[in-house]
Design an enzyme around this catalytic site. Structure first.
Site, PDB file in Angstrom:
ATOM      1  N   LYS A  11       9.472  -2.388   1.533  1.00 42.59           N
ATOM      2  CA  LYS A  11       9.529  -2.284   2.989  1.00 42.59           C
ATOM      3  C   LYS A  11      10.844  -2.881   3.515  1.00 42.59           C
ATOM      4  CE  LYS A  11       4.447  -2.680   3.354  1.00 42.59           C
ATOM      5  NZ  LYS A  11       3.347  -3.398   4.053  1.00 42.59           N
ATOM      6  N   TYR A  51      -0.137   4.768   7.727  1.00 49.54           N
ATOM      7  CA  TYR A  51      -1.100   3.726   8.118  1.00 49.54           C
ATOM      8  C   TYR A  51      -2.218   4.286   9.003  1.00 49.54           C
ATOM      9  CZ  TYR A  51       1.639  -0.032   6.008  1.00 49.54           C
ATOM     10  OH  TYR A  51       2.276  -0.868   5.114  1.00 49.54           O
ATOM     11  N   ARG A  92      -0.878  -3.429  -8.232  1.00 51.26           N
ATOM     12  CA  ARG A  92      -1.516  -4.286  -7.213  1.00 51.26           C
ATOM     13  C   ARG A  92      -1.555  -5.749  -7.671  1.00 51.26           C
ATOM     14  NH1 ARG A  92      -2.817  -2.440  -1.860  1.00 51.26           N
ATOM     15  NH2 ARG A  92      -4.398  -4.030  -1.824  1.00 51.26           N
ATOM     16  N   ARG A 109       4.063 -10.643  -2.905  1.00 49.76           N
ATOM     17  CA  ARG A 109       3.722 -10.961  -1.518  1.00 49.76           C
ATOM     18  C   ARG A 109       3.555 -12.473  -1.311  1.00 49.76           C
ATOM     19  NH1 ARG A 109      -0.691  -6.141  -0.361  1.00 49.76           N
ATOM     20  NH2 ARG A 109       0.770  -4.585   0.478  1.00 49.76           N
ATOM     21  N   ASN A 123       4.654  -8.149   4.370  1.00 51.19           N
ATOM     22  CA  ASN A 123       4.312  -8.444   2.974  1.00 51.19           C
ATOM     23  C   ASN A 123       5.161  -7.698   1.949  1.00 51.19           C
ATOM     24  OD1 ASN A 123       3.130  -5.996   3.371  1.00 51.19           O
ATOM     25  ND2 ASN A 123       1.020  -6.735   3.249  1.00 51.19           N
ATOM     26  N   HIS A 126       4.480  -2.185  -0.348  1.00 52.02           N
ATOM     27  CA  HIS A 126       3.213  -1.459  -0.290  1.00 52.02           C
ATOM     28  C   HIS A 126       2.899  -0.971  -1.692  1.00 52.02           C
ATOM     29  CE1 HIS A 126       0.146   1.472   0.755  1.00 52.02           C
ATOM     30  NE2 HIS A 126       0.757   2.276  -0.094  1.00 52.02           N
ATOM     31  N   GLU A 137      -0.800   9.466  -0.459  1.00 48.62           N
ATOM     32  CA  GLU A 137       0.471   8.803  -0.126  1.00 48.62           C
ATOM     33  C   GLU A 137       1.657   9.445  -0.851  1.00 48.62           C
ATOM     34  OE1 GLU A 137      -1.733   4.480   0.584  1.00 48.62           O
ATOM     35  OE2 GLU A 137      -0.358   4.718  -1.094  1.00 48.62           O
TER      36      GLU A 137
HETATM   37  P1  DAT Z   1      -2.602  -3.203   1.658  1.00 50.35           P
HETATM   38  O1  DAT Z   1      -1.183  -3.026   2.130  1.00 50.35           O
HETATM   39  O2  DAT Z   1      -2.760  -4.459   0.822  1.00 50.35           O
HETATM   40  O3  DAT Z   1      -3.148  -1.982   0.962  1.00 50.35           O
HETATM   41  P2  DAT Z   1      -4.089  -2.431   4.032  1.00 50.35           P
HETATM   42  O4  DAT Z   1      -3.955  -1.025   3.578  1.00 50.35           O
HETATM   43  O5  DAT Z   1      -5.444  -2.930   4.419  1.00 50.35           O
HETATM   44  O6  DAT Z   1      -3.510  -3.460   2.932  1.00 50.35           O
HETATM   45  O7  DAT Z   1      -3.153  -2.702   5.282  1.00 50.35           O
HETATM   46  C1  DAT Z   1      -1.877  -2.114   5.367  1.00 50.35           C
HETATM   47  C2  DAT Z   1      -0.900  -3.116   5.970  1.00 50.35           C
HETATM   48  O8  DAT Z   1      -1.307  -3.508   7.285  1.00 50.35           O
HETATM   49  C3  DAT Z   1      -0.791  -4.409   5.204  1.00 50.35           C
HETATM   50  O9  DAT Z   1       0.110  -4.324   4.124  1.00 50.35           O
HETATM   51  C4  DAT Z   1      -0.320  -5.371   6.262  1.00 50.35           C
HETATM   52  C5  DAT Z   1      -1.006  -4.875   7.518  1.00 50.35           C
HETATM   53  N1  DAT Z   1      -2.267  -5.585   7.782  1.00 50.35           N
HETATM   54  C6  DAT Z   1      -3.460  -5.335   7.190  1.00 50.35           C
HETATM   55  N2  DAT Z   1      -4.423  -6.132   7.659  1.00 50.35           N
HETATM   56  C7  DAT Z   1      -3.812  -6.924   8.586  1.00 50.35           C
HETATM   57  C8  DAT Z   1      -4.262  -7.978   9.447  1.00 50.35           C
HETATM   58  N3  DAT Z   1      -5.543  -8.380   9.461  1.00 50.35           N
HETATM   59  N4  DAT Z   1      -3.350  -8.572  10.259  1.00 50.35           N
HETATM   60  C9  DAT Z   1      -2.054  -8.177  10.257  1.00 50.35           C
HETATM   61  N5  DAT Z   1      -1.559  -7.185   9.494  1.00 50.35           N
HETATM   62  C10 DAT Z   1      -2.423  -6.573   8.657  1.00 50.35           C
HETATM   63 MG    MG Z   2      -3.586  -0.098   1.700  1.00 50.75          MG
END
Ligand code: DAT
Ligand code: MG
Length: 168
Positions: A11, A51, A92, A109, A123, A126, A137
């Site tokens: 990112k 997203y 992961r 991360r 973080n 991705h 994706e």
């Molecule tokens: P991941 O990236 O671990 O697959 P995700 O798909 O649930 O997690 O969420 C995508 C992104 O959204 C994640 O990398 C960071 C952001 N995000 C997720 N949950 C969040 C939260 N509770 N507060 C702030 N940002 C969040």
């Molecule tokens: Mg995800």
């Protein structure tokens, strides 16, 4: 273990913090194979689609801006596809927990992520979290000819008139 593909995005914060080499080195521990890579400017449409599962979350808008690079004064993301046995879980594991404060400090991360004052998880990377997500994706970020090998079924279409930008 089944051979899988997984999408990795470095990112904008990862690129701005010069973490690319470090992240690729960490991922090379997996012995997975890179079968696609590109650096691109992320449009709002692409960020929103990537997203889409979070569109009802209060942080969605800022998350989209983050992926587009608006928070880091760059407009670049590096996208890669890794392939190999158990690729999704292996990547992961190295990437770590979604919340950088809860991530293993040895993970990417955990080592390099942060939470912004407005609450977005910056973080760094991705990584796809299931085979279904990976397929969706990878198809979103790459065209079939940008990936080495036939990973998903394709079809041919005939294009009669296209405008293409070429070097001047
Ligand atoms: P991941 O990236 O671990 O697959 P995700 O798909 O649930 O997690 O969420 C995508 C992104 O959204 C994640 O990398 C960071 C952001 N995000 C997720 N949950 C969040 C939260 N509770 N507060 C702030 N940002 C969040
Ligand atoms: Mg995800």
């Amino acid at each position: 273990m089944a051979v899988e593909q997984t999408l990795v995005l470095i990112k904008p914060d990862g690129l701005v913090k010069s973490l690319t080499g470090n992240i690729l080195s960490r991922l090379s521990e997996t012995k997975l194979v890179i079968i696609a890579s590109r650096v691109l400017t992320v449009s709002r449409e692409l960020a929103e689609e990537h997203y889409a599962h979070l569109k009802d979350k209060p942080f969605f808008d800022e998350l989209v801006h983050y992926l587009m690079g608006d928070l880091h004064h760059t407009h670049r993301v590096m996208a890669l596809v890794y392939q190999g046995e158990g690729a999704i879980a292996k990547v992961r594991q190295i990437v770590g927990h979604t919340n950088p404060e809860e991530a293993d400090p040895v993970s990417v991360r955990g080592a390099y992520g942060r939470i912004t004052t407005t609450g977005v998880f910056e973080n760094v990377v991705h990584a796809s979290s299931s085979t279904e997500d990976a397929e969706k994706e990878i198809k979103l970020w790459f065209k079939p000819d940008e990936v080495v090998g036939d990973i998903y079924p394709t079809r041919e279409i005939v294009i009669t008139s296209v405008n293409e930008r070429v070097w001047a």
